[in-house]
Design an enzyme around this catalytic site. Structure first.
Site, mmCIF file in Angstrom:
data_model
loop_
_atom_site.group_PDB
_atom_site.id
_atom_site.type_symbol
_atom_site.label_atom_id
_atom_site.label_comp_id
_atom_site.label_asym_id
_atom_site.label_seq_id
_atom_site.Cartn_x
_atom_site.Cartn_y
_atom_site.Cartn_z
ATOM 1 C CE LYS A 75 -4.554 3.946 -1.870
ATOM 2 N NZ LYS A 75 -5.488 5.078 -1.873
ATOM 3 C CG HIS A 77 -2.201 -11.599 31.185
ATOM 4 N ND1 HIS A 77 -2.075 -12.445 32.269
ATOM 5 C CD2 HIS A 77 -2.956 -10.547 31.601
ATOM 6 C CE1 HIS A 77 -2.755 -11.930 33.288
ATOM 7 N NE2 HIS A 77 -3.293 -10.777 32.910
ATOM 8 C CD GLU A 134 -2.646 6.921 5.778
ATOM 9 O OE1 GLU A 134 -3.496 7.822 5.746
ATOM 10 O OE2 GLU A 134 -2.709 5.907 5.069
HETATM 11 O O1 PA5 Z 1 -5.926 8.593 4.964
HETATM 12 C C1 PA5 Z 1 -5.938 8.393 3.769
HETATM 13 O O2 PA5 Z 1 -6.080 9.322 2.984
HETATM 14 C C2 PA5 Z 1 -5.812 7.002 3.183
HETATM 15 O O3 PA5 Z 1 -5.618 6.042 4.162
HETATM 16 C C3 PA5 Z 1 -7.069 6.651 2.426
HETATM 17 O O4 PA5 Z 1 -8.177 6.856 3.260
HETATM 18 C C4 PA5 Z 1 -7.087 5.232 1.937
HETATM 19 O O5 PA5 Z 1 -5.922 4.981 1.210
HETATM 20 C C5 PA5 Z 1 -8.309 4.966 1.077
HETATM 21 O O6 PA5 Z 1 -8.314 5.790 -0.053
HETATM 22 P P1 PA5 Z 1 -9.613 6.044 -0.889
HETATM 23 O O7 PA5 Z 1 -10.633 6.636 0.003
HETATM 24 O O8 PA5 Z 1 -9.198 6.989 -1.971
HETATM 25 O O9 PA5 Z 1 -10.063 4.717 -1.444
#
Ligand code: PA5
Length: 426
Positions: free
Chosen positions: A414, A298, A277
């Site tokens: 999303k 393996h 990310e």
């Molecule tokens: O790293 C990030 O920001 C994302 O992966 C969020 O943690 C994830 O999408 C969850 O979002 P939220 O905490 O708003 O539900």
């Protein structure tokens, strides 16, 4: 607590002679908050700036909850759950009895998984921590509805209220509104810390407290890593520079993080989110993958040894001190011919496997290997390692000239889901 060995990386010299002024510039962007996305650098000094009063309150609430429940449902996805799970498994191992059991929900829409958990917990004493920064993510949102209803149906509204905790934004979002309306105990995710950098905030700390883990040791480790990465010659930066050279200069496209400990598997999942990310944008970045050896020797081991070349390199976590160890028992008949191993423990054999595999993959297979020696696998080590990788990731992202702290690609799916599910306003 983490030592990097670049002997098998094929780029040891390049790392040593890497442009120091470039490194210094990027380091200052992190420390002085002058780079792109700098409003999400709250985690950099967090091991000393974290809210001590909030930690005391979390300890009180967690201890109280521990007297009432034997299962805590941890609702969250991505950065809102991976850190706690990585820490819990790394520190405790996979089959420890000494804890409130943590069950992770809201990271999938699988109906079977969700319904099986409904059936598994309905005769147990359970509580819920609902973790979402935005408060609007679909997966944790619908899971929370199911389990909140179950708790209310089984125990009544008052008991449910005492057993539900929210971790979310200080002022905004649907979860904040819900928590205020229902009177849930609420802890805050700071504005300047994104999901994948949030394990030391209530996101990771509260569930770990309920599970009985020593979070003071986690902070101790994180603080140590913070101090150890204050100057540019540190090990985390060597790691970031090595992966930058392999990617941007040598053309490698993927990095696989290898662990020889099953209890580190979720740590590698947390690491995958951190780097994918943070770096996977603007058509750049390494594709982060992970393996657990011996089992993956393996399967994926064949590809690593003899498959397509120059796309993948390995980063190996080699743990020096296991939490537990045992010997291979001696057998009088020795029909399996294994008595030659009885002078060695499982951990010693695991260390031999690491040595043999590195030789096979790096020398015969010509796959660059970066070795990270971890001192141990306890709470202090988790804090150290998590901070260490976050710092390496920030440096690495800035070297690639991207914003390491947003995740616009995740938002696309999303929003698509909201549209397809006909969420009002989308
Ligand atoms: O790293 C990030 O920001 C994302 O992966 C969020 O943690 C994830 O999408 C969850 O979002 P939220 O905490 O708003 O539900």
């Amino acid at each position: 607590m983490i030592k990097i060995n670049l002997e098998y990386s094929k780029i040891e010299k390049e790392v040593k002679s890497f442009d120091e002024s470039k490194l210094k510039k990027v380091h200052e962007m992190i420390e002085n908050k002058t780079g792109v996305g700098s409003d999400f650098l709250g985690w950099v000094n967090w091991p000393i700036t974290f809210d001590k009063d909030e930690l005391s309150k979390m300890k009180k609430v967690a201890n109280n909850l521990r007297t009432k429940i034997n299962v805590l449902l941890v609702v969250g996805i991505g950065g809102s759950y991976l850190g706690a799970r990585a820490a819990e498994e790394m520190i405790r191992g996979l089959y420890s009895n000494d804890r409130v059991e943590l069950i992770y929900i809201g990271n999938t829409i699988s109906s079977t998984y969700t319904e099986q958990i409904v059936n598994y917990i309905k005769n147990k004493e359970f509580g819920i921590v609902n973790i979402s920064k935005s408060g609007t993510t679909t997966e944790p949102g619908i899971a929370f509805r199911v389990f909140k209803k179950l708790l209310v149906d089984l125990k009544g509204k008052e008991v449910a209220k005492e057993r539900i905790v929210a971790v979310t934004d200080k002022t905004k979002g649907a979860l904040k509104q819900l928590a205020t309306a229902e009177g849930y105990e609420t802890f805050t995710i700071p504005d300047d810390i994104g999901g994948r950098f949030s394990v030391f905030t209530p996101v990771g700390i509260f569930p770990l407290l309920v599970s009985g883990i020593n979070v003071d040791d986690i902070f101790k480790g994180a603080k140590k890593a913070m101090e150890d990465t204050k100057n540019i010659g540190n090990e985390a930066y060597k790691y970031a520079v090595a992966r930058y050279i392999l990617n941007a200069q040598k053309g490698y496209k993927a990095e696989t993080l290898i662990s020889y400990e099953l209890q580190m598997q979720m740590f590698t999942e947390w690491w995958k989110q951190l780097f994918a990310e943070s770096e996977g944008k603007d058509g750049k970045g390494l594709f982060p993958t992970s393996c657990v050896f011996s089992t993956d020797l393996h399967s994926l081991g064949q590809f690593i040894q003899e498959g397509t070349k120059n796309i993948l390199f390995e980063t190996i976590i080699s743990v020096k001190k296991p939490n537990l160890d045992l010997n291979v028992p001696k057998n009088k008949e020795d029909l399996d011919g294994l008595n030659y191993l009885t002078s060695k423990s499982f951990h010693e054999i695991n260390e031999v496997a690491i040595e043999g595999v590195i030789d096979a993959h790096a020398n015969a297979g010509e796959v660059p290997n970066i070795i990270l020696e971890f001192e141990k696998m306890d709470a202090e080590m988790f804090g150290y390692a998590a901070y260490w990788f976050m710092k390496a990731c920030a440096l690495s992202g800035y070297l690639l000239e991207i914003n390491p702290f947003n995740q616009p690609g995740v938002e696309v799916y999303k929003t698509n889901m909201f549209k397809l599910l006909k969420k009002p306003g989308f």
